[in-house]
Motif scaffolding. Structure first.
Motif, PDB file in Angstrom:
ATOM      1  N   ALA A   1       9.387   8.334  -4.251  1.00 19.14           N
ATOM      2  CA  ALA A   1      10.006   8.030  -2.963  1.00 19.14           C
ATOM      3  C   ALA A   1      11.518   8.177  -3.049  1.00 19.14           C
ATOM      4  CB  ALA A   1       9.639   6.616  -2.523  1.00 19.14           C
ATOM      5  N   ILE A   2      12.122   8.724  -2.014  1.00 16.17           N
ATOM      6  CA  ILE A   2      13.567   8.854  -1.914  1.00 16.17           C
ATOM      7  C   ILE A   2      14.163   7.529  -1.452  1.00 16.17           C
ATOM      8  CG2 ILE A   2      15.462  10.143  -0.863  1.00 16.17           C
ATOM      9  CD1 ILE A   2      13.714  11.816  -2.673  1.00 16.17           C
ATOM     10  N   VAL A   3      15.320   7.169  -2.005  1.00 20.27           N
ATOM     11  CA  VAL A   3      16.015   5.942  -1.615  1.00 20.27           C
ATOM     12  C   VAL A   3      17.208   6.297  -0.740  1.00 20.27           C
ATOM     13  CG1 VAL A   3      17.253   3.895  -2.415  1.00 20.27           C
ATOM     14  CG2 VAL A   3      15.307   4.768  -3.708  1.00 20.27           C
ATOM     15  N   GLU A   4      17.242   5.733   0.468  1.00 23.23           N
ATOM     16  CA  GLU A   4      18.367   5.929   1.386  1.00 23.23           C
ATOM     17  C   GLU A   4      18.734   4.584   1.995  1.00 23.23           C
ATOM     18  OE1 GLU A   4      17.400   8.850   4.273  1.00 23.23           O
ATOM     19  OE2 GLU A   4      17.510  10.542   2.872  1.00 23.23           O
ATOM     20  N   ALA A   5      20.034   4.271   2.000  1.00 23.50           N
ATOM     21  CA  ALA A   5      20.524   3.013   2.557  1.00 23.50           C
ATOM     22  C   ALA A   5      19.789   1.821   1.941  1.00 23.50           C
ATOM     23  CB  ALA A   5      20.386   3.004   4.080  1.00 23.50           C
ATOM     24  N   ASN A   6      19.586   1.895   0.613  1.00 25.42           N
ATOM     25  CA  ASN A   6      18.922   0.829  -0.153  1.00 25.42           C
ATOM     26  C   ASN A   6      17.506   0.562   0.348  1.00 25.42           C
ATOM     27  OD1 ASN A   6      19.066  -0.941  -2.347  1.00 25.42           O
ATOM     28  ND2 ASN A   6      19.436  -2.701  -1.003  1.00 25.42           N
ATOM     29  N   SER A   7      16.851   1.599   0.879  1.00 26.91           N
ATOM     30  CA  SER A   7      15.494   1.457   1.388  1.00 26.91           C
ATOM     31  C   SER A   7      14.646   2.621   0.895  1.00 26.91           C
ATOM     32  CB  SER A   7      15.494   1.417   2.921  1.00 26.91           C
ATOM     33  OG  SER A   7      14.182   1.342   3.428  1.00 26.91           O
TER      34      SER A   7
ATOM     35  N   GLU B   1      18.295  18.484  -8.341  1.00 27.16           N
ATOM     36  CA  GLU B   1      17.634  18.233  -7.062  1.00 27.16           C
ATOM     37  C   GLU B   1      16.727  17.007  -7.208  1.00 27.16           C
ATOM     38  OE1 GLU B   1      14.660  20.364  -3.784  1.00 27.16           O
ATOM     39  OE2 GLU B   1      15.401  21.485  -5.516  1.00 27.16           O
ATOM     40  N   ASN B   2      17.089  15.934  -6.514  1.00 28.59           N
ATOM     41  CA  ASN B   2      16.306  14.698  -6.520  1.00 28.59           C
ATOM     42  C   ASN B   2      16.038  14.219  -7.950  1.00 28.59           C
ATOM     43  OD1 ASN B   2      14.835  12.538  -5.412  1.00 28.59           O
ATOM     44  ND2 ASN B   2      12.904  13.651  -5.589  1.00 28.59           N
ATOM     45  N   MET B   3      17.097  14.179  -8.769  1.00 28.36           N
ATOM     46  CA  MET B   3      16.931  13.750 -10.159  1.00 28.36           C
ATOM     47  C   MET B   3      17.487  12.360 -10.427  1.00 28.36           C
ATOM     48  SD  MET B   3      15.086  15.342 -12.264  1.00 28.36           S
ATOM     49  CE  MET B   3      15.639  14.517 -13.743  1.00 28.36           C
ATOM     50  N   SER B   4      17.742  11.575  -9.385  1.00 27.11           N
ATOM     51  CA  SER B   4      18.118  10.176  -9.624  1.00 27.11           C
ATOM     52  C   SER B   4      16.936   9.471 -10.281  1.00 27.11           C
ATOM     53  CB  SER B   4      18.477   9.491  -8.298  1.00 27.11           C
ATOM     54  OG  SER B   4      19.610  10.087  -7.719  1.00 27.11           O
TER      55      SER B   4
ATOM     56  N   GLN C   1      12.097   5.441   1.260  1.00 29.16           N
ATOM     57  CA  GLN C   1      11.632   6.275   2.358  1.00 29.16           C
ATOM     58  C   GLN C   1      10.279   6.882   2.005  1.00 29.16           C
ATOM     59  OE1 GLN C   1      13.550   6.238   5.165  1.00 29.16           O
ATOM     60  NE2 GLN C   1      14.881   4.863   3.995  1.00 29.16           N
ATOM     61  N   GLU C   2       9.213   6.233   2.433  1.00 31.85           N
ATOM     62  CA  GLU C   2       7.877   6.731   2.106  1.00 31.85           C
ATOM     63  C   GLU C   2       7.558   8.049   2.799  1.00 31.85           C
ATOM     64  OE1 GLU C   2       4.485   4.095   1.061  1.00 31.85           O
ATOM     65  OE2 GLU C   2       5.446   2.833   2.575  1.00 31.85           O
ATOM     66  N   SER C   3       8.271   8.355   3.867  1.00 32.45           N
ATOM     67  CA  SER C   3       8.009   9.598   4.583  1.00 32.45           C
ATOM     68  C   SER C   3       8.618  10.807   3.880  1.00 32.45           C
ATOM     69  CB  SER C   3       8.570   9.502   6.005  1.00 32.45           C
ATOM     70  OG  SER C   3       9.970   9.277   5.971  1.00 32.45           O
ATOM     71  N   PHE C   4       9.392  10.569   2.841  1.00 33.42           N
ATOM     72  CA  PHE C   4      10.072  11.667   2.149  1.00 33.42           C
ATOM     73  C   PHE C   4       9.845  11.497   0.648  1.00 33.42           C
ATOM     74  CE2 PHE C   4      14.358  13.976   1.406  1.00 33.42           C
ATOM     75  CZ  PHE C   4      13.678  15.141   1.137  1.00 33.42           C
ATOM     76  N   ILE C   5       8.737  12.041   0.171  1.00 34.25           N
ATOM     77  CA  ILE C   5       8.364  11.928  -1.226  1.00 34.25           C
ATOM     78  C   ILE C   5       8.281  13.327  -1.825  1.00 34.25           C
ATOM     79  CG2 ILE C   5       6.583  11.171  -2.840  1.00 34.25           C
ATOM     80  CD1 ILE C   5       5.816   9.057  -0.798  1.00 34.25           C
ATOM     81  N   LYS C   6       9.024  13.554  -2.894  1.00 34.51           N
ATOM     82  CA  LYS C   6       9.059  14.887  -3.486  1.00 34.51           C
ATOM     83  C   LYS C   6       9.421  14.784  -4.969  1.00 34.51           C
ATOM     84  CE  LYS C   6      12.528  17.532  -2.704  1.00 34.51           C
ATOM     85  NZ  LYS C   6      13.541  18.399  -2.065  1.00 34.51           N
TER      86      LYS C   6
ATOM     87  N   ASN D   1       0.820  -1.215   0.000  1.00 32.73           N
ATOM     88  CA  ASN D   1       0.000   0.000   0.000  1.00 32.73           C
ATOM     89  C   ASN D   1       0.857   1.270   0.000  1.00 32.73           C
ATOM     90  OD1 ASN D   1      -2.420  -1.584   0.210  1.00 32.73           O
ATOM     91  ND2 ASN D   1      -2.012  -1.793   2.419  1.00 32.73           N
ATOM     92  N   PRO D   2       1.718   1.429  -0.981  1.00 33.06           N
ATOM     93  CA  PRO D   2       2.586   2.613  -1.008  1.00 33.06           C
ATOM     94  C   PRO D   2       1.779   3.892  -1.199  1.00 33.06           C
ATOM     95  CG  PRO D   2       2.681   1.462  -3.100  1.00 33.06           C
ATOM     96  CD  PRO D   2       1.881   0.590  -2.176  1.00 33.06           C
ATOM     97  N   ILE D   3       2.290   4.984  -0.660  1.00 32.71           N
ATOM     98  CA  ILE D   3       1.613   6.267  -0.806  1.00 32.71           C
ATOM     99  C   ILE D   3       2.128   7.032  -2.027  1.00 32.71           C
ATOM    100  CG2 ILE D   3       1.139   6.450   1.664  1.00 32.71           C
ATOM    101  CD1 ILE D   3       3.493   8.342   1.903  1.00 32.71           C
ATOM    102  N   PHE D   4       3.024   6.409  -2.782  1.00 32.50           N
ATOM    103  CA  PHE D   4       3.509   7.005  -4.026  1.00 32.50           C
ATOM    104  C   PHE D   4       3.060   6.111  -5.186  1.00 32.50           C
ATOM    105  CE2 PHE D   4       6.763   4.255  -2.278  1.00 32.50           C
ATOM    106  CZ  PHE D   4       7.122   3.448  -3.355  1.00 32.50           C
TER     107      PHE D   4
END
Length: 242
Positions: free
Chosen positions: A187-193, A226-229, A195-200, A153-156
């Motif tokens: 969703a932003i990826v950090e430490a191969n995870s 900016e966040n272009m990965s 991050q649903e709390s940080f979507i931009k 149930n992702p929010i993105f």
């Protein structure tokens, strides 16, 4: 060792090809761990005339600077992220080039779980403005990536959209090019995870200007991101094999 055998065949407007790869007993250090054994890695069938270019199978393509789409091969670096699917290039005139594609990106001897689709337009304005000594072109692109992740149930959304617009100008010794890119919320990826709390969303701006003549060349490049990965799989961020 790494070994390659590339074969092509041509008949009138048709061309077919395949590439076999062998990595015995293992691929060189730091190559994609998916490179194992000996297999037919890529293949394609192409039909091409002055107006139409059709490709089915594996193909390479780049839109603009390559920030939102770049599939290419560099055997010395162990990079081959060709797309497997279909591509059509239509040239209604010498000034206009339209490209559409759909496929999955190669990773090792397999393909990724995501789907890539896109459209690109390149327009030369020289004939429209009766410019002979200068070269002026504009272009725009769209790329979509649809990847269903393991997140419940992702929010993105599973699909991420990316857009770009560009302009290029040159006049004898002077040249100028600029591109703006935008990526929808993801969703932003950090430490191969993920991050649903940080979507931009993401964006990028590129600017290149220069002057060149015999014995002298000056070039200046500015780039802001900016966040272009933007990879075929979200978790590929920071992965040297993708």
């Amino acid at each position: 060792s790494n070994n390659y055998l590339f074969l092509t065949s041509n008949y009138k407007n048709w061309q077919a090809g395949l590439q076999a790869e062998a990595y015995p007993p293992d691929a060189l250090l730091n190559y994609n761990p998916g490179y194992k054994g000996t297999k037919v890695a890529t293949y394609y069938l192409q039909y091409k005339n002055k107006k139409i270019d059709l490709v089915a199978g594996y193909f390479y393509e780049q839109f603009g600077s390559g920030l939102i789409l770049r599939s290419w091969e560099d055997r010395t670096l162990g990079i081959n992220n060709a797309l497997r699917g279909g591509k059509i290039v239509f040239r209604p005139s010498e000034s206009i080039k339209l490209t559409g594609l759909y496929g999955k990106q190669r990773s090792g001897f397999t393909v990724t779980n995501s789907t890539i689709f896109g459209f690109d337009t390149d327009i030369s304005l020289n004939q429209f403005f009766n410019i002979e000594s200068n070269d002026l072109t504009v272009g725009c692109s769209y790329v979509g990536r649809d990847e269903i992740t393991e997140v419940e149930n992702p929010i993105f959304p599973s699909r991420t959209d990316a857009f770009s617009g560009r302009i290029n100008y040159s006049n004898k010794s002077y040249y100028f090019s600029s591109e703006y890119d935008y990526k929808s919320k993801d969703a932003i990826v950090e430490a191969n995870s993920l991050q649903e709390s940080f979507i931009k969303p993401g964006n990028a701006f590129l600017l290149n200007i220069g002057y060149s003549e015999k014995g002298l060349g000056i070039d200046a490049t500015f780039r802001r991101l900016e966040n272009m990965s933007f990879f075929s799989e979200r978790k590929a961020k920071g992965n040297q094999y993708n």
